[in-house]
Design a protein around this motif. Structure first.
Motif, PDB file in Angstrom:
ATOM      1  N   LEU A  68      -1.290  -0.951  -4.099  1.00 38.43           N
ATOM      2  CA  LEU A  68      -0.445  -0.681  -5.261  1.00 38.43           C
ATOM      3  C   LEU A  68       0.287  -1.910  -5.786  1.00 38.43           C
ATOM      4  O   LEU A  68       0.996  -1.812  -6.786  1.00 38.43           O
ATOM      5  CB  LEU A  68       0.597   0.388  -4.899  1.00 38.43           C
ATOM      6  CG  LEU A  68       0.052   1.738  -4.411  1.00 38.43           C
ATOM      7  CD1 LEU A  68       1.193   2.607  -3.904  1.00 38.43           C
ATOM      8  CD2 LEU A  68      -0.700   2.440  -5.524  1.00 38.43           C
ATOM      9  N   CYS A  90      -3.434   7.578   2.890  1.00 39.70           N
ATOM     10  CA  CYS A  90      -3.775   7.049   1.565  1.00 39.70           C
ATOM     11  C   CYS A  90      -4.145   5.563   1.637  1.00 39.70           C
ATOM     12  O   CYS A  90      -5.282   5.194   1.401  1.00 39.70           O
ATOM     13  CB  CYS A  90      -2.619   7.278   0.595  1.00 39.70           C
ATOM     14  SG  CYS A  90      -2.979   6.724  -1.098  1.00 39.70           S
ATOM     15  N   CYS A 118       2.152   6.021  -3.912  1.00 43.39           N
ATOM     16  CA  CYS A 118       1.426   6.109  -5.171  1.00 43.39           C
ATOM     17  C   CYS A 118       1.982   7.280  -5.976  1.00 43.39           C
ATOM     18  O   CYS A 118       2.713   8.132  -5.437  1.00 43.39           O
ATOM     19  CB  CYS A 118      -0.073   6.287  -4.928  1.00 43.39           C
ATOM     20  SG  CYS A 118      -0.540   7.861  -4.153  1.00 43.39           S
ATOM     21  N   LYS A 119       1.638   7.328  -7.226  1.00 44.54           N
ATOM     22  CA  LYS A 119       2.172   8.359  -8.115  1.00 44.54           C
ATOM     23  C   LYS A 119       1.834   9.762  -7.619  1.00 44.54           C
ATOM     24  O   LYS A 119       2.674  10.670  -7.621  1.00 44.54           O
ATOM     25  CB  LYS A 119       1.617   8.156  -9.531  1.00 44.54           C
ATOM     26  CG  LYS A 119       2.112   9.176 -10.546  1.00 44.54           C
ATOM     27  CD  LYS A 119       1.539   8.888 -11.925  1.00 44.54           C
ATOM     28  CE  LYS A 119       2.017   9.908 -12.944  1.00 44.54           C
ATOM     29  NZ  LYS A 119       1.452   9.628 -14.296  1.00 44.54           N
ATOM     30  N   ARG A 143       0.826  -1.214   0.000  1.00 45.82           N
ATOM     31  CA  ARG A 143       0.000   0.000   0.000  1.00 45.82           C
ATOM     32  C   ARG A 143       0.855   1.257   0.000  1.00 45.82           C
ATOM     33  O   ARG A 143       1.990   1.254   0.466  1.00 45.82           O
ATOM     34  CB  ARG A 143      -0.904   0.036   1.239  1.00 45.82           C
ATOM     35  CG  ARG A 143      -1.985  -1.036   1.271  1.00 45.82           C
ATOM     36  CD  ARG A 143      -2.773  -0.925   2.573  1.00 45.82           C
ATOM     37  NE  ARG A 143      -3.849  -1.884   2.667  1.00 45.82           N
ATOM     38  CZ  ARG A 143      -5.114  -1.631   2.317  1.00 45.82           C
ATOM     39  NH1 ARG A 143      -5.424  -0.451   1.820  1.00 45.82           N
ATOM     40  NH2 ARG A 143      -6.039  -2.550   2.448  1.00 45.82           N
ATOM     41  N   CYS A 144       0.259   2.341  -0.481  1.00 47.49           N
ATOM     42  CA  CYS A 144       0.921   3.640  -0.414  1.00 47.49           C
ATOM     43  C   CYS A 144       1.185   3.988   1.049  1.00 47.49           C
ATOM     44  O   CYS A 144       0.306   3.874   1.904  1.00 47.49           O
ATOM     45  CB  CYS A 144       0.045   4.716  -1.059  1.00 47.49           C
ATOM     46  SG  CYS A 144       0.719   6.394  -0.932  1.00 47.49           S
ATOM     47  N   LYS A 146      -3.661   3.281  -0.412  1.00 47.17           N
ATOM     48  CA  LYS A 146      -4.086   2.720  -1.695  1.00 47.17           C
ATOM     49  C   LYS A 146      -3.289   1.450  -2.005  1.00 47.17           C
ATOM     50  O   LYS A 146      -2.084   1.409  -1.854  1.00 47.17           O
ATOM     51  CB  LYS A 146      -3.879   3.756  -2.798  1.00 47.17           C
ATOM     52  CG  LYS A 146      -4.433   3.359  -4.166  1.00 47.17           C
ATOM     53  CD  LYS A 146      -4.185   4.464  -5.184  1.00 47.17           C
ATOM     54  CE  LYS A 146      -4.943   5.716  -4.808  1.00 47.17           C
ATOM     55  NZ  LYS A 146      -4.741   6.791  -5.830  1.00 47.17           N
ATOM     56  N   GLY A 162       2.893   1.162  -7.762  1.00 49.27           N
ATOM     57  CA  GLY A 162       3.479   2.188  -6.912  1.00 49.27           C
ATOM     58  C   GLY A 162       4.820   2.672  -7.422  1.00 49.27           C
ATOM     59  O   GLY A 162       5.325   2.215  -8.456  1.00 49.27           O
TER      60      GLY A 162
END
Length: 256
Positions: free
Chosen positions: A37, A33, A77-78, A23-24, A35, A45
């Motif tokens: 990834l 976050c 994450c980006k 995850r992020c 998120k 990620g």
């Protein structure tokens, strides 16, 4: 002048992703976050440098620091990679703060506070729910019947969207994690029980312009509404813990 080595080893990358739970790692104040990834096959990620090779925070390089090693990397994450490296944010996301951010996130992973992360099935669960709630407003599940005996016509959208999803993804919306699946199954069963019951009640008032209608009130109906609302709260709670970004995504609008 010696050439700067920008390569990051597969070993350090694997350790970084594993310790981040896939995850992020971004968490700052109350903004987290989490998120998903990585699923063991595909990585979405980015390996962000805490002290840059020659970019953000590179002025803090020391001779004994391995710039491309695990200790100097954070899995993001980006979007959050861009945020921490933006020139206007460098006084906020300092070397000290980024190390703390990484440590806080990895501690949550180690202690099970992120109990479901970084596996192939978690990404599939996320994709299933994300797809369903791309076309169905998750935040309206509660409000459409919370003022019973007034209900909104959009309450019945759940049935249409769920059945459309199941037609394209037979036999049903498949979730792998047992607790998540149990919460969703309870929600969908409570929904159909309530929807079928409400269809049998006469409309006392109906506003076709606003979509609101008023049903006949009785205690049996009221209890079914309460049970349904409890199932909605339970489902949203676990989605918020597992995949909070689903609660933030926009609902698809074909007219946008």
């Amino acid at each position: 002048m010696s050439k700067i080595n920008r390569s990051i080893s597969t070993k350090d990358t694997s350790i970084l992703i594993a310790n981040a739970g896939g995850r992020c790692s971004y968490n700052f104040n109350n903004d987290i976050c989490n998120k998903v990834l990585a699923d063991g096959r595909v990585n979405l990620g980015e390996r962000a440098h805490i002290i840059g090779v020659n970019g953000p925070r590179s002025e803090f390089k020391t001779n004994d620091l391995e710039l491309n090693g695990y200790e100097n990397l954070i899995w993001l994450c980006k979007d959050h990679h861009a945020i921490i490296d933006h020139p206007t944010n460098l006084n906020v996301f300092t070397v000290f703060e980024l190390h703390n951010m990484k440590s806080r996130h990895e501690q949550r992973v180690r202690t099970g506070r992120l109990p479901y992360f970084g596996t192939e099935t978690s990404v599939q669960d996320y994709a299933s729910l994300c797809t369903l709630f791309l076309f169905l407003d998750i935040h309206a599940l509660y409000g459409n019947v919370a003022s019973f005996p007034r209900i909104h016509i959009n309450f019945y959208d759940v049935e249409d969207m769920y059945e459309a999803y199941c037609m394209d993804n037979p036999p049903s919306l498949s979730l792998f994690e047992p607790l998540l699946r149990d919460r969703f199954d309870r929600f969908i069963n409570c929904y159909f029980d309530l929807a079928n019951h409400l269809r049998g009640l006469p409309n006392i008032k109906e506003d076709q312009f606003s979509g609101w209608m008023e049903k006949q009130f009785d205690q049996v109906s009221y209890q079914k509404v309460v049970i349904y609302l409890e199932s909605v709260e339970s489902l949203i709670s676990i989605i918020d813990q597992r995949f909070p970004q689903i609660l933030q995504q926009d609902v698809y609008n074909a007219f946008d």
